[in-house]
Write a protein that holds these residues in place. Sequence first.
Motif, PDB file in Angstrom:
ATOM      1  N   ILE A 259       0.700  -0.862   0.059  1.00  9.86           N
ATOM      2  CA  ILE A 259      -0.024   0.391  -0.021  1.00  9.86           C
ATOM      3  C   ILE A 259       1.126   1.270   0.146  1.00  9.86           C
ATOM      4  O   ILE A 259       1.575   1.164   0.729  1.00  9.86           O
ATOM      5  CB  ILE A 259      -0.692   0.305   0.928  1.00  9.86           C
ATOM      6  N   ASP A 260       0.177   1.826  -1.048  1.00 11.64           N
ATOM      7  CA  ASP A 260       1.316   3.761  -0.684  1.00 11.64           C
ATOM      8  C   ASP A 260       0.798   4.438   0.077  1.00 11.64           C
ATOM      9  O   ASP A 260      -0.075   5.085  -0.240  1.00 11.64           O
ATOM     10  CB  ASP A 260       1.584   4.176  -2.456  1.00 11.64           C
ATOM     11  N   GLU A 261       0.747   4.285   1.199  1.00 10.07           N
ATOM     12  CA  GLU A 261       0.792   5.366   1.838  1.00 10.07           C
ATOM     13  C   GLU A 261      -0.048   7.262   1.573  1.00 10.07           C
ATOM     14  O   GLU A 261      -0.074   7.708   2.219  1.00 10.07           O
ATOM     15  CB  GLU A 261       0.758   5.340   3.560  1.00 10.07           C
ATOM     16  N   SER A 262       1.369   7.762   0.404  1.00 10.39           N
ATOM     17  CA  SER A 262       1.502   8.454   0.176  1.00 10.39           C
ATOM     18  C   SER A 262      -0.295   9.158  -0.571  1.00 10.39           C
ATOM     19  O   SER A 262       0.134   9.908  -0.412  1.00 10.39           O
ATOM     20  CB  SER A 262       2.582   9.006  -0.296  1.00 10.39           C
ATOM     21  N   ILE A 263      -0.788   8.168  -1.286  1.00  8.64           N
ATOM     22  CA  ILE A 263      -2.005   8.172  -1.566  1.00  8.64           C
ATOM     23  C   ILE A 263      -2.784   9.138  -0.463  1.00  8.64           C
ATOM     24  O   ILE A 263      -3.021   7.929   0.283  1.00  8.64           O
ATOM     25  CB  ILE A 263      -2.443   7.341  -2.623  1.00  8.64           C
ATOM     26  N   GLU A 264      -3.551   9.903  -0.566  1.00  2.17           N
ATOM     27  CA  GLU A 264      -4.738  10.390   0.099  1.00  2.17           C
ATOM     28  C   GLU A 264      -6.409   9.904  -0.773  1.00  2.17           C
ATOM     29  O   GLU A 264      -5.915  11.328  -2.005  1.00  2.17           O
ATOM     30  CB  GLU A 264      -4.199  11.426   0.879  1.00  2.17           C
ATOM     31  N   VAL A 265      -7.034   9.623  -0.365  1.00  2.85           N
ATOM     32  CA  VAL A 265      -8.414  10.050  -0.837  1.00  2.85           C
ATOM     33  C   VAL A 265      -9.022  10.219   0.417  1.00  2.85           C
ATOM     34  O   VAL A 265      -9.619   9.516   1.057  1.00  2.85           O
ATOM     35  CB  VAL A 265      -8.859   8.483  -0.532  1.00  2.85           C
ATOM     36  N   ASP A 266     -10.845  10.808   0.107  1.00  2.00           N
ATOM     37  CA  ASP A 266     -11.314  12.009   0.875  1.00  2.00           C
ATOM     38  C   ASP A 266     -12.316  11.224   0.609  1.00  2.00           C
ATOM     39  O   ASP A 266     -12.929  11.032  -0.811  1.00  2.00           O
ATOM     40  CB  ASP A 266     -11.469  13.402  -0.268  1.00  2.00           C
ATOM     41  N   VAL A 267     -12.818  10.362   1.349  1.00  3.32           N
ATOM     42  CA  VAL A 267     -14.281   9.386   0.820  1.00  3.32           C
ATOM     43  C   VAL A 267     -15.534   9.436   1.634  1.00  3.32           C
ATOM     44  O   VAL A 267     -16.352   9.321   1.286  1.00  3.32           O
ATOM     45  CB  VAL A 267     -13.497   8.140   2.115  1.00  3.32           C
ATOM     46  N   SER A 268     -15.068  11.274   2.037  1.00 10.03           N
ATOM     47  CA  SER A 268     -16.325  12.214   2.380  1.00 10.03           C
ATOM     48  C   SER A 268     -16.937  11.710   1.212  1.00 10.03           C
ATOM     49  O   SER A 268     -18.335  11.998   1.544  1.00 10.03           O
ATOM     50  CB  SER A 268     -15.837  12.828   2.822  1.00 10.03           C
ATOM     51  N   ILE A 269     -16.446  11.928   0.124  1.00  6.18           N
ATOM     52  CA  ILE A 269     -17.291  12.480  -1.474  1.00  6.18           C
ATOM     53  C   ILE A 269     -17.897  11.352  -1.689  1.00  6.18           C
ATOM     54  O   ILE A 269     -18.444  11.684  -3.514  1.00  6.18           O
ATOM     55  CB  ILE A 269     -16.672  13.353  -2.099  1.00  6.18           C
ATOM     56  N   LEU A 270     -17.495   9.893  -1.482  1.00  2.00           N
ATOM     57  CA  LEU A 270     -18.536   8.781  -2.538  1.00  2.00           C
ATOM     58  C   LEU A 270     -19.795   8.151  -1.596  1.00  2.00           C
ATOM     59  O   LEU A 270     -20.496   9.515  -0.526  1.00  2.00           O
ATOM     60  CB  LEU A 270     -17.456   7.168  -1.696  1.00  2.00           C
ATOM     61  N   PRO A 271     -20.557   7.949  -1.853  1.00  2.00           N
ATOM     62  CA  PRO A 271     -21.655   7.265  -2.091  1.00  2.00           C
ATOM     63  C   PRO A 271     -21.906   6.540  -0.839  1.00  2.00           C
ATOM     64  O   PRO A 271     -20.765   6.187  -0.667  1.00  2.00           O
ATOM     65  CB  PRO A 271     -22.526   6.747  -2.942  1.00  2.00           C
ATOM     66  N   LYS A 272     -22.660   6.949   0.278  1.00  4.58           N
ATOM     67  CA  LYS A 272     -23.002   6.891   1.456  1.00  4.58           C
ATOM     68  C   LYS A 272     -22.903   4.633   1.330  1.00  4.58           C
ATOM     69  O   LYS A 272     -22.392   4.294   2.154  1.00  4.58           O
ATOM     70  CB  LYS A 272     -24.416   6.708   1.757  1.00  4.58           C
TER      71      LYS A 272
END
Length: 67
Positions: free
Chosen positions: A12-25
């Motif tokens: 896993i590349d820990e440097s990649i950030e994903v904002d999961v708050s914008i994903l569908p519920k």
Amino acid sequence: MNDKKDLFREIIDESIEVDVSILPKALRELIEELEVLHKKRDWFFYDLKFDELENRAKSYIINRQLS
């Protein structure tokens, strides 16, 4: 093999950030379930839920609700 070692941390590349708050519920809930299963090291159900996440995400993309 040392079961305390987290095998996924090596790939896993820990440097990649994903904002999961914008994903569908529904996707956010599946991700939360996956995190719990990962902590429990329940790889059987993790794999099943991961497939479900992948299929739902593809469905959102096909229906142009996610890009």
